[in-house]
Each structure stands twice: as C-alpha cells, then as structure tokens.
Motif scaffolding. Structure first.
Motif, PDB file in Angstrom:
ATOM      1  N   PRO A  66       0.823  -1.245  -0.031  1.00 11.02           N
ATOM      2  CA  PRO A  66       0.162   0.027  -0.203  1.00 11.02           C
ATOM      3  C   PRO A  66       0.884   1.374   0.035  1.00 11.02           C
ATOM      4  CG  PRO A  66       0.211  -0.718   2.180  1.00 11.02           C
ATOM      5  CD  PRO A  66       1.055  -1.660   1.301  1.00 11.02           C
ATOM      6  N   ASP A  67       0.321   2.564  -0.121  1.00 13.64           N
ATOM      7  CA  ASP A  67       0.869   3.544  -0.290  1.00 13.64           C
ATOM      8  C   ASP A  67       0.996   4.206   1.175  1.00 13.64           C
ATOM      9  OD1 ASP A  67       1.174   4.185  -3.016  1.00 13.64           O
ATOM     10  OD2 ASP A  67      -0.847   3.987  -3.085  1.00 13.64           O
ATOM     11  N   LEU A  68      -0.018   3.962   1.939  1.00 13.90           N
ATOM     12  CA  LEU A  68       0.020   4.257   3.317  1.00 13.90           C
ATOM     13  C   LEU A  68      -0.548   3.152   4.082  1.00 13.90           C
ATOM     14  CD1 LEU A  68      -1.615   8.141   3.084  1.00 13.90           C
ATOM     15  CD2 LEU A  68       0.700   7.524   3.851  1.00 13.90           C
ATOM     16  N   THR A  69      -0.199   2.947   5.402  1.00 15.56           N
ATOM     17  CA  THR A  69      -0.687   2.093   6.331  1.00 15.56           C
ATOM     18  C   THR A  69      -1.030   2.762   7.606  1.00 15.56           C
ATOM     19  OG1 THR A  69       0.739   0.321   5.528  1.00 15.56           O
ATOM     20  CG2 THR A  69      -0.204  -0.118   7.626  1.00 15.56           C
ATOM     21  N   THR A  70      -2.451   2.313   8.059  1.00 15.57           N
ATOM     22  CA  THR A  70      -2.635   2.648   9.488  1.00 15.57           C
ATOM     23  C   THR A  70      -2.471   1.503  10.420  1.00 15.57           C
ATOM     24  OG1 THR A  70      -5.030   2.179   9.084  1.00 15.57           O
ATOM     25  CG2 THR A  70      -4.332   4.632   8.673  1.00 15.57           C
ATOM     26  N   LEU A  71      -1.903   1.948  11.601  1.00 16.13           N
ATOM     27  CA  LEU A  71      -1.673   0.871  12.717  1.00 16.13           C
ATOM     28  C   LEU A  71      -2.510   1.354  13.966  1.00 16.13           C
ATOM     29  CD1 LEU A  71       2.062   0.482  11.676  1.00 16.13           C
ATOM     30  CD2 LEU A  71       0.202  -1.374  11.514  1.00 16.13           C
ATOM     31  N   GLY A  72      -2.718   0.440  15.009  1.00 11.56           N
ATOM     32  CA  GLY A  72      -2.733   0.607  16.302  1.00 11.56           C
ATOM     33  C   GLY A  72      -3.076  -0.603  17.048  1.00 11.56           C
ATOM     34  N   LYS A  73      -3.976  -0.743  17.895  1.00 10.15           N
ATOM     35  CA  LYS A  73      -3.819  -1.995  18.886  1.00 10.15           C
ATOM     36  C   LYS A  73      -2.576  -2.410  19.344  1.00 10.15           C
ATOM     37  CE  LYS A  73      -8.486  -2.652  17.511  1.00 10.15           C
ATOM     38  NZ  LYS A  73      -9.434  -2.539  16.317  1.00 10.15           N
ATOM     39  N   ILE A  74      -2.000  -3.485  18.644  1.00 13.31           N
ATOM     40  CA  ILE A  74      -0.706  -4.217  19.034  1.00 13.31           C
ATOM     41  C   ILE A  74       0.193  -3.236  19.100  1.00 13.31           C
ATOM     42  CG2 ILE A  74       1.005  -5.677  18.127  1.00 13.31           C
ATOM     43  CD1 ILE A  74      -1.113  -7.739  17.277  1.00 13.31           C
ATOM     44  N   ILE A  75       0.466  -2.250  18.518  1.00 12.78           N
ATOM     45  CA  ILE A  75       1.418  -1.404  18.407  1.00 12.78           C
ATOM     46  C   ILE A  75       1.646  -0.580  19.851  1.00 12.78           C
ATOM     47  CG2 ILE A  75       0.644   0.697  17.227  1.00 12.78           C
ATOM     48  CD1 ILE A  75       2.730   1.083  15.713  1.00 12.78           C
ATOM     49  N   GLY A  76       0.563  -0.518  20.510  1.00 14.66           N
ATOM     50  CA  GLY A  76       0.610   0.092  21.639  1.00 14.66           C
ATOM     51  C   GLY A  76       0.679  -0.848  22.936  1.00 14.66           C
ATOM     52  N   GLY A  77       0.746  -2.025  22.669  1.00 16.68           N
ATOM     53  CA  GLY A  77       0.992  -3.135  23.627  1.00 16.68           C
ATOM     54  C   GLY A  77      -0.224  -2.887  24.944  1.00 16.68           C
ATOM     55  N   GLY A  78      -1.393  -2.282  24.403  1.00 17.16           N
ATOM     56  CA  GLY A  78      -2.416  -2.218  25.302  1.00 17.16           C
ATOM     57  C   GLY A  78      -2.660  -0.811  25.903  1.00 17.16           C
ATOM     58  N   LEU A  79      -1.596   0.173  25.550  1.00 14.02           N
ATOM     59  CA  LEU A  79      -1.960   1.311  25.936  1.00 14.02           C
ATOM     60  C   LEU A  79      -2.315   2.042  24.811  1.00 14.02           C
ATOM     61  CD1 LEU A  79       1.144   2.088  28.240  1.00 14.02           C
ATOM     62  CD2 LEU A  79      -1.424   1.945  28.573  1.00 14.02           C
ATOM     63  N   PRO A  80      -2.860   3.194  24.888  1.00 15.95           N
ATOM     64  CA  PRO A  80      -3.574   4.038  23.576  1.00 15.95           C
ATOM     65  C   PRO A  80      -2.546   4.451  22.899  1.00 15.95           C
ATOM     66  CG  PRO A  80      -4.439   4.789  25.601  1.00 15.95           C
ATOM     67  CD  PRO A  80      -3.046   4.177  25.903  1.00 15.95           C
ATOM     68  N   VAL A  81      -2.565   3.923  21.534  1.00 21.29           N
ATOM     69  CA  VAL A  81      -1.854   4.294  20.425  1.00 21.29           C
ATOM     70  C   VAL A  81      -2.305   4.152  19.068  1.00 21.29           C
ATOM     71  CG1 VAL A  81       0.644   4.077  19.400  1.00 21.29           C
ATOM     72  CG2 VAL A  81       0.445   3.711  21.848  1.00 21.29           C
ATOM     73  N   GLY A  82      -1.942   4.856  17.989  1.00 22.59           N
ATOM     74  CA  GLY A  82      -2.252   4.442  16.644  1.00 22.59           C
ATOM     75  C   GLY A  82      -1.142   4.854  15.979  1.00 22.59           C
ATOM     76  N   ALA A  83      -1.111   4.725  14.877  1.00 22.08           N
ATOM     77  CA  ALA A  83       0.230   5.297  13.930  1.00 22.08           C
ATOM     78  C   ALA A  83      -0.426   5.264  12.193  1.00 22.08           C
ATOM     79  CB  ALA A  83       1.604   4.661  13.980  1.00 22.08           C
ATOM     80  N   TYR A  84       0.221   6.139  11.641  1.00 23.12           N
ATOM     81  CA  TYR A  84       0.281   6.231  10.121  1.00 23.12           C
ATOM     82  C   TYR A  84       1.609   6.292   9.508  1.00 23.12           C
ATOM     83  CZ  TYR A  84      -0.389  11.210   9.952  1.00 23.12           C
ATOM     84  OH  TYR A  84      -0.225  12.414  10.100  1.00 23.12           O
ATOM     85  N   GLY A  85       1.672   5.514   8.489  1.00 24.08           N
ATOM     86  CA  GLY A  85       3.135   5.476   7.624  1.00 24.08           C
ATOM     87  C   GLY A  85       2.952   5.270   6.496  1.00 24.08           C
ATOM     88  N   GLY A  86       3.925   5.507   5.874  1.00 24.46           N
ATOM     89  CA  GLY A  86       4.127   4.988   4.241  1.00 24.46           C
ATOM     90  C   GLY A  86       5.459   5.753   3.660  1.00 24.46           C
ATOM     91  N   ARG A  87       5.090   5.670   2.277  1.00 21.11           N
ATOM     92  CA  ARG A  87       6.015   6.332   1.658  1.00 21.11           C
ATOM     93  C   ARG A  87       6.829   7.770   1.991  1.00 21.11           C
ATOM     94  NH1 ARG A  87       2.788   6.108  -3.623  1.00 21.11           N
ATOM     95  NH2 ARG A  87       3.648   8.501  -3.638  1.00 21.11           N
ATOM     96  N   ALA A  88       7.865   7.825   1.918  1.00 20.04           N
ATOM     97  CA  ALA A  88       8.645   9.153   2.448  1.00 20.04           C
ATOM     98  C   ALA A  88       8.026  10.272   1.804  1.00 20.04           C
ATOM     99  CB  ALA A  88      10.084   9.097   2.298  1.00 20.04           C
ATOM    100  N   ASP A  89       7.936  10.332   0.539  1.00 16.02           N
ATOM    101  CA  ASP A  89       7.284  11.454  -0.240  1.00 16.02           C
ATOM    102  C   ASP A  89       5.965  11.763   0.329  1.00 16.02           C
ATOM    103  OD1 ASP A  89       6.605   8.981  -1.595  1.00 16.02           O
ATOM    104  OD2 ASP A  89       5.608  10.564  -2.876  1.00 16.02           O
ATOM    105  N   LEU A  90       5.054  10.833   0.760  1.00 18.65           N
ATOM    106  CA  LEU A  90       3.658  11.140   1.055  1.00 18.65           C
ATOM    107  C   LEU A  90       3.916  11.764   2.641  1.00 18.65           C
ATOM    108  CD1 LEU A  90       1.949   8.221  -0.172  1.00 18.65           C
ATOM    109  CD2 LEU A  90       1.805  10.495  -0.942  1.00 18.65           C
ATOM    110  N   MET A  91       4.610  11.022   3.593  1.00 19.85           N
ATOM    111  CA  MET A  91       4.826  11.379   4.901  1.00 19.85           C
ATOM    112  C   MET A  91       5.518  12.657   5.124  1.00 19.85           C
ATOM    113  SD  MET A  91       3.151   9.095   6.454  1.00 19.85           S
ATOM    114  CE  MET A  91       3.475   9.622   8.026  1.00 19.85           C
ATOM    115  N   GLU A  92       6.580  13.000   4.131  1.00 12.89           N
ATOM    116  CA  GLU A  92       7.174  14.489   4.397  1.00 12.89           C
ATOM    117  C   GLU A  92       6.307  15.433   4.123  1.00 12.89           C
ATOM    118  OE1 GLU A  92      10.454  13.606   1.805  1.00 12.89           O
ATOM    119  OE2 GLU A  92      11.503  12.363   3.394  1.00 12.89           O
TER     120      GLU A  92
END
Ligand SMILES: *Cc1c(COP(=O)(O)O)cnc(C)c1O
Length: 427
Positions: free
Chosen positions: A259-285
C-alpha cells in the motif's frame, strides 16, 4: 442477590451512556449484562465477583502476548519511573519508529497518534492533500474508526446496534465516501470509474475483522493496488487490527501487496492507547512540520505507550507467530469438528490468530453474507460459553483473538466448552 458486576453496571448506566465507554462492551449484540473486569493475567480475565474466564477479546486485539506479559510490564514500569509524559521528543519514539520501519517494508516514515480512529482520519487527510482529490472508496462492513467520513456502512459495532449510519454525521462528511462490497473487484472498478479523476484513495482492511473475519479472495488486494495506481489514487491498508498480528509486517506481508499508506493501532501500543500512520517518504514528508498537512497530538508518542508497544513487538519473533498459528488452527479445527458432530451449519473463518465462528452459512465473503448469519444462535452460544468460563467477544460479527498465552491446554478446554455449548444450543 446482586453480583458486584450487576451493581456496578447499574451505577455505570446512570453515569456513562449505556454504562460503557465503547458500545460493543455493553452486550447489546448478545443480550444480558456485561461483566466488570477486576484484573487480567495471561489468557485469563477475572471479574469483580472473582470468576475466571478464558479471554478471546484480548482488549479487541492489542493483547497478542496475553495480559500482564513480564517484558511489557517491565518496560512500562521502567518508563513510569521516568515520568509519564513530557510533550517533548524522547528516545522511545525513535526506537519504536525504527522497529516498525524495519518490519514493514512499505513504511519509510511514521507518525504516532493515540488511536486507530485518529490514524485513519489523518491518513485520509494526507491522501486527499497528496492527490488534491476528495473521494474515498471504503468497503461495506469494514470499520476504520469513528471519524465522520468513515462512519458509513461501518461493520459490526454500528451494525449490531442497528444503526446503518450515525446521526450527527453530516451529508457533507459522508458524501465523499463511496461504498463498495468487499471482495468484489468489478464493483470497485465501476465505482472508481464513476468517480473519474476525483478519487483520492481506496481504504481497506486487507483482512476484514470488523464484520467477523473475512479474508480477501485471490487477486482482490492486488486488484485494488492496480486500480489505485491506474487512476492516480492512493491505496491505504488499515492494519489497525492485522498489523503485527498476521505477521511481522502485517497482512501486507502475508499477501505481498504494497500500500501507499498504512494505519496501525492496537498491538503497536501493547495495550496502551496508540495509533500510527506511515508509508512512502514522499507522502509522509507532507505532514507538518515537514510539510503543510496539519496533524498534532498532546500525548502523541507518549513514552509509556511507546515502551509498551516496543516491548510487545520485540516478543513477536518467528516462534511467536508459529505458536499463534498452530494454536489458532487447532482451535478452528476443534470448532469445525464440533459443528459437524452436532449437525450445526456454520463455518470458522480464520486468518492467523483472528477467527470468527459464523452460524448458518458455509462461507462469508462480504458484509451482506455476514449479516445473513444466525445471530440468535450466536447469542445463545455466547452465553453457553460464558457460563463455562470462556469470554468471547459479545457480538456475532467480531474476531476472536488468540494470544501466545493460549497454550495447548487452554485451547483444549475451550474446544471442550465449545462442544458442550453447541450441544446446548443445537435445538
Ligand atoms: C479498531 C480499529 C480501528 C479503530 O481503532 P480505535 O483505536 O478503536 O480508534 C480502525 N480500524 C480498524 C481496522 C480497527 O480494527
């Protein structure tokens, strides 16, 4: 005689809408009152009345190592001793970012937020900014959090409430969200063609978990990839549930689609409240302060949450995924055998350590088929299991989550309870 759960729930109902802070917890999908949990350890939940349950909710996904894992608790304790939040950069943010970027090839850069909802909301904003377009294709039955533009045909939580949409979501907010049936590439192509050059992104759960577990049919994800590329739109994989659960690099690693972008959450916080989005450098920049797309958070990258997430990821090696796969497969096979023993029509759909038992059908490939399953029988089955000390997600359209703490013996006990419960609700 009232149980402590009953009296807490009564009080909670006078203070919290429906007595809960997230709708599915209220048991509306299966009837009855929810249990109040006092503590959790390993694969078990303990309620305030002192009863123990084998847990298949896993906090709706994060607890892939089970509850109270030593390494995660140690990391949180260490972080706590340094103060709980700074509002200034800290090393754990860099460490967790490095770990995610190493694991997920499509992610060059990442931004941490506080929930999956926030991750999706931000990724959609970024996709619109990057393409200069407005329309988003989402799939019926996929849930991407409760941001207005995503609360359209949004799967289990909304569907089992009987609310196809939510009041309060304006027509304007929903107008740019186009809905396609899951696993139907032709329909997506048609919708994309109708959208012309207005399509900013296609967002999908690469394995759907929020209408119960529904895997993508052969070629579906690659077809979405090709379609998005062909019409100059972005492909967003919402891996809030599947990320780090299905493999080191999530569903995209299993299906080998980028994918160009990915959204994350749940496991990435190990049970604490976290989310994240990431992807291609040109987009994230394009994200502030490097670029113009604004997105911020008072508690984003919180050191406790970063520590819990990193400690969780570090435990997720090949052995852990093998264990998750084997135990989950055994559970699936046990349920399938039991279904045929008792002559009950149904299917168990599974992707790695997430699975759903659907009653009344041999297979489920989209939201319409998920809704057509026998929810009444599920409700009876749910309570029969609860009575036997197994706490399933209280809805027929949810994924059950297996953790590394669900060992052979626990899986056997679960299968035994499934046998008795199916017998009880065979009529
Ligand atoms: C849980 C989930 C979300 C929402 O995450 P929250 O942290 O509850 O806001 C979004 N997308 C998917 C696929 C999810 O499973």
């Amino acid at each position: 005689m009232n149980s402590k759960s009953e009296s807490l729930f009564r009080e909670a109902q006078s203070l919290l809408p429906g007595g809960v802070n997230s709708p599915v917890r209220a048991f509306r999908g299966v009837g009855g009152d929810p249990l109040f949990i006092d503590r959790a350890q390993g694969c078990y939940l303990y309620d305030v009345d002192g009863r123990r349950y084998i847990d298949y909710i896993g906090s709706w996904g994060p607890m892939v190592l089970g509850h109270g894992h030593d390494a995660v608790l140690a990391a949180i304790s260490d972080a706590v001793s340094r103060g709980v939040s700074y509002g200034a950069p800290s090393a754990p943010e860099v460490k967790l970012a490095r770990e995610v970027v190493n694991r997920v090839p499509s992610i060059d850069k990442i931004r941490f937020v506080n929930s999956g909802t926030e991750a999706v909301m931000s990724a959609v904003r970024l996709a619109r900014a990057a393409t200069g377009r407005n329309k988003i294709i989402k799939f019926s039955g996929c849930y991407h959090g409760h941001a207005d533009s995503m609360l359209v045909s949004a799967g289990s939580g909304v569907a089992t409430m009987g609310l196809p949409d939510s009041p309060g979501v304006t027509e304007g907010a929903a107008a740019d969200t186009l809905i396609a049936p899951y696993n139907d590439l032709d329909a997506v192509r048609q919708i994309a063609a109708d959208a012309g050059d207005g399509l900013a992104a296609i967002i999908v759960e690469p394995v759907a978990g929020n209408m119960g577990v529904v895997c993508p049919v052969d070629g579906f994800l690659q077809g979405l990839r090709d379609l998005a590329t062909g019409c100059g739109a972005l492909l967003i994989f919402d891996e809030v549930m599947t990320g780090f659960r299905l493999s080191r690099s999530g569903a995209q690693g299993v299906y080998d689609v980028t994918p160009d972008l990915t959204t994350l959450g749940k496991i990435i916080g190990g049970g604490l409240p976290v989310g994240a989005y990431g992807g291609r450098a040109d987009l994230m920049e394009m994200v502030a302060p490097q670029g113009p797309v604004y997105q911020a958070g008072t508690l984003s990258g919180n050191p406790l949450a970063m520590a819990a997430g990193l400690a969780t990821l570090l435990q997720l090696n090949d052995g852990a995924y093998e264990r998750l796969e084997n135990n989950s497969r055994r559970l699936q096979e046990g349920i399938v055998t039991s279904l045929s023993t008792h002559g009950i029509r149904g299917t168990v759909q599974r992707a790695g350590s997430m699975l759903t038992l659907f009653f009344g059908r041999e297979s489920v490939r989209d939201f319409e088929e998920s809704k057509a399953c026998d929810r009444e029988r599920f409700a009876k089955f749910f309570h029969a299991m609860l009575k036997r000390g197994v706490h399933l997600p209280p809805s027929s359209m949810e994924a059950w989550f297996v953790s590394t703490a669900h060992d052979d013996q626990v899986i056997d006990e679960t299968i035994a309870a499934v046998g008795e419960s199916l017998k009880e609700c065979a009529q």
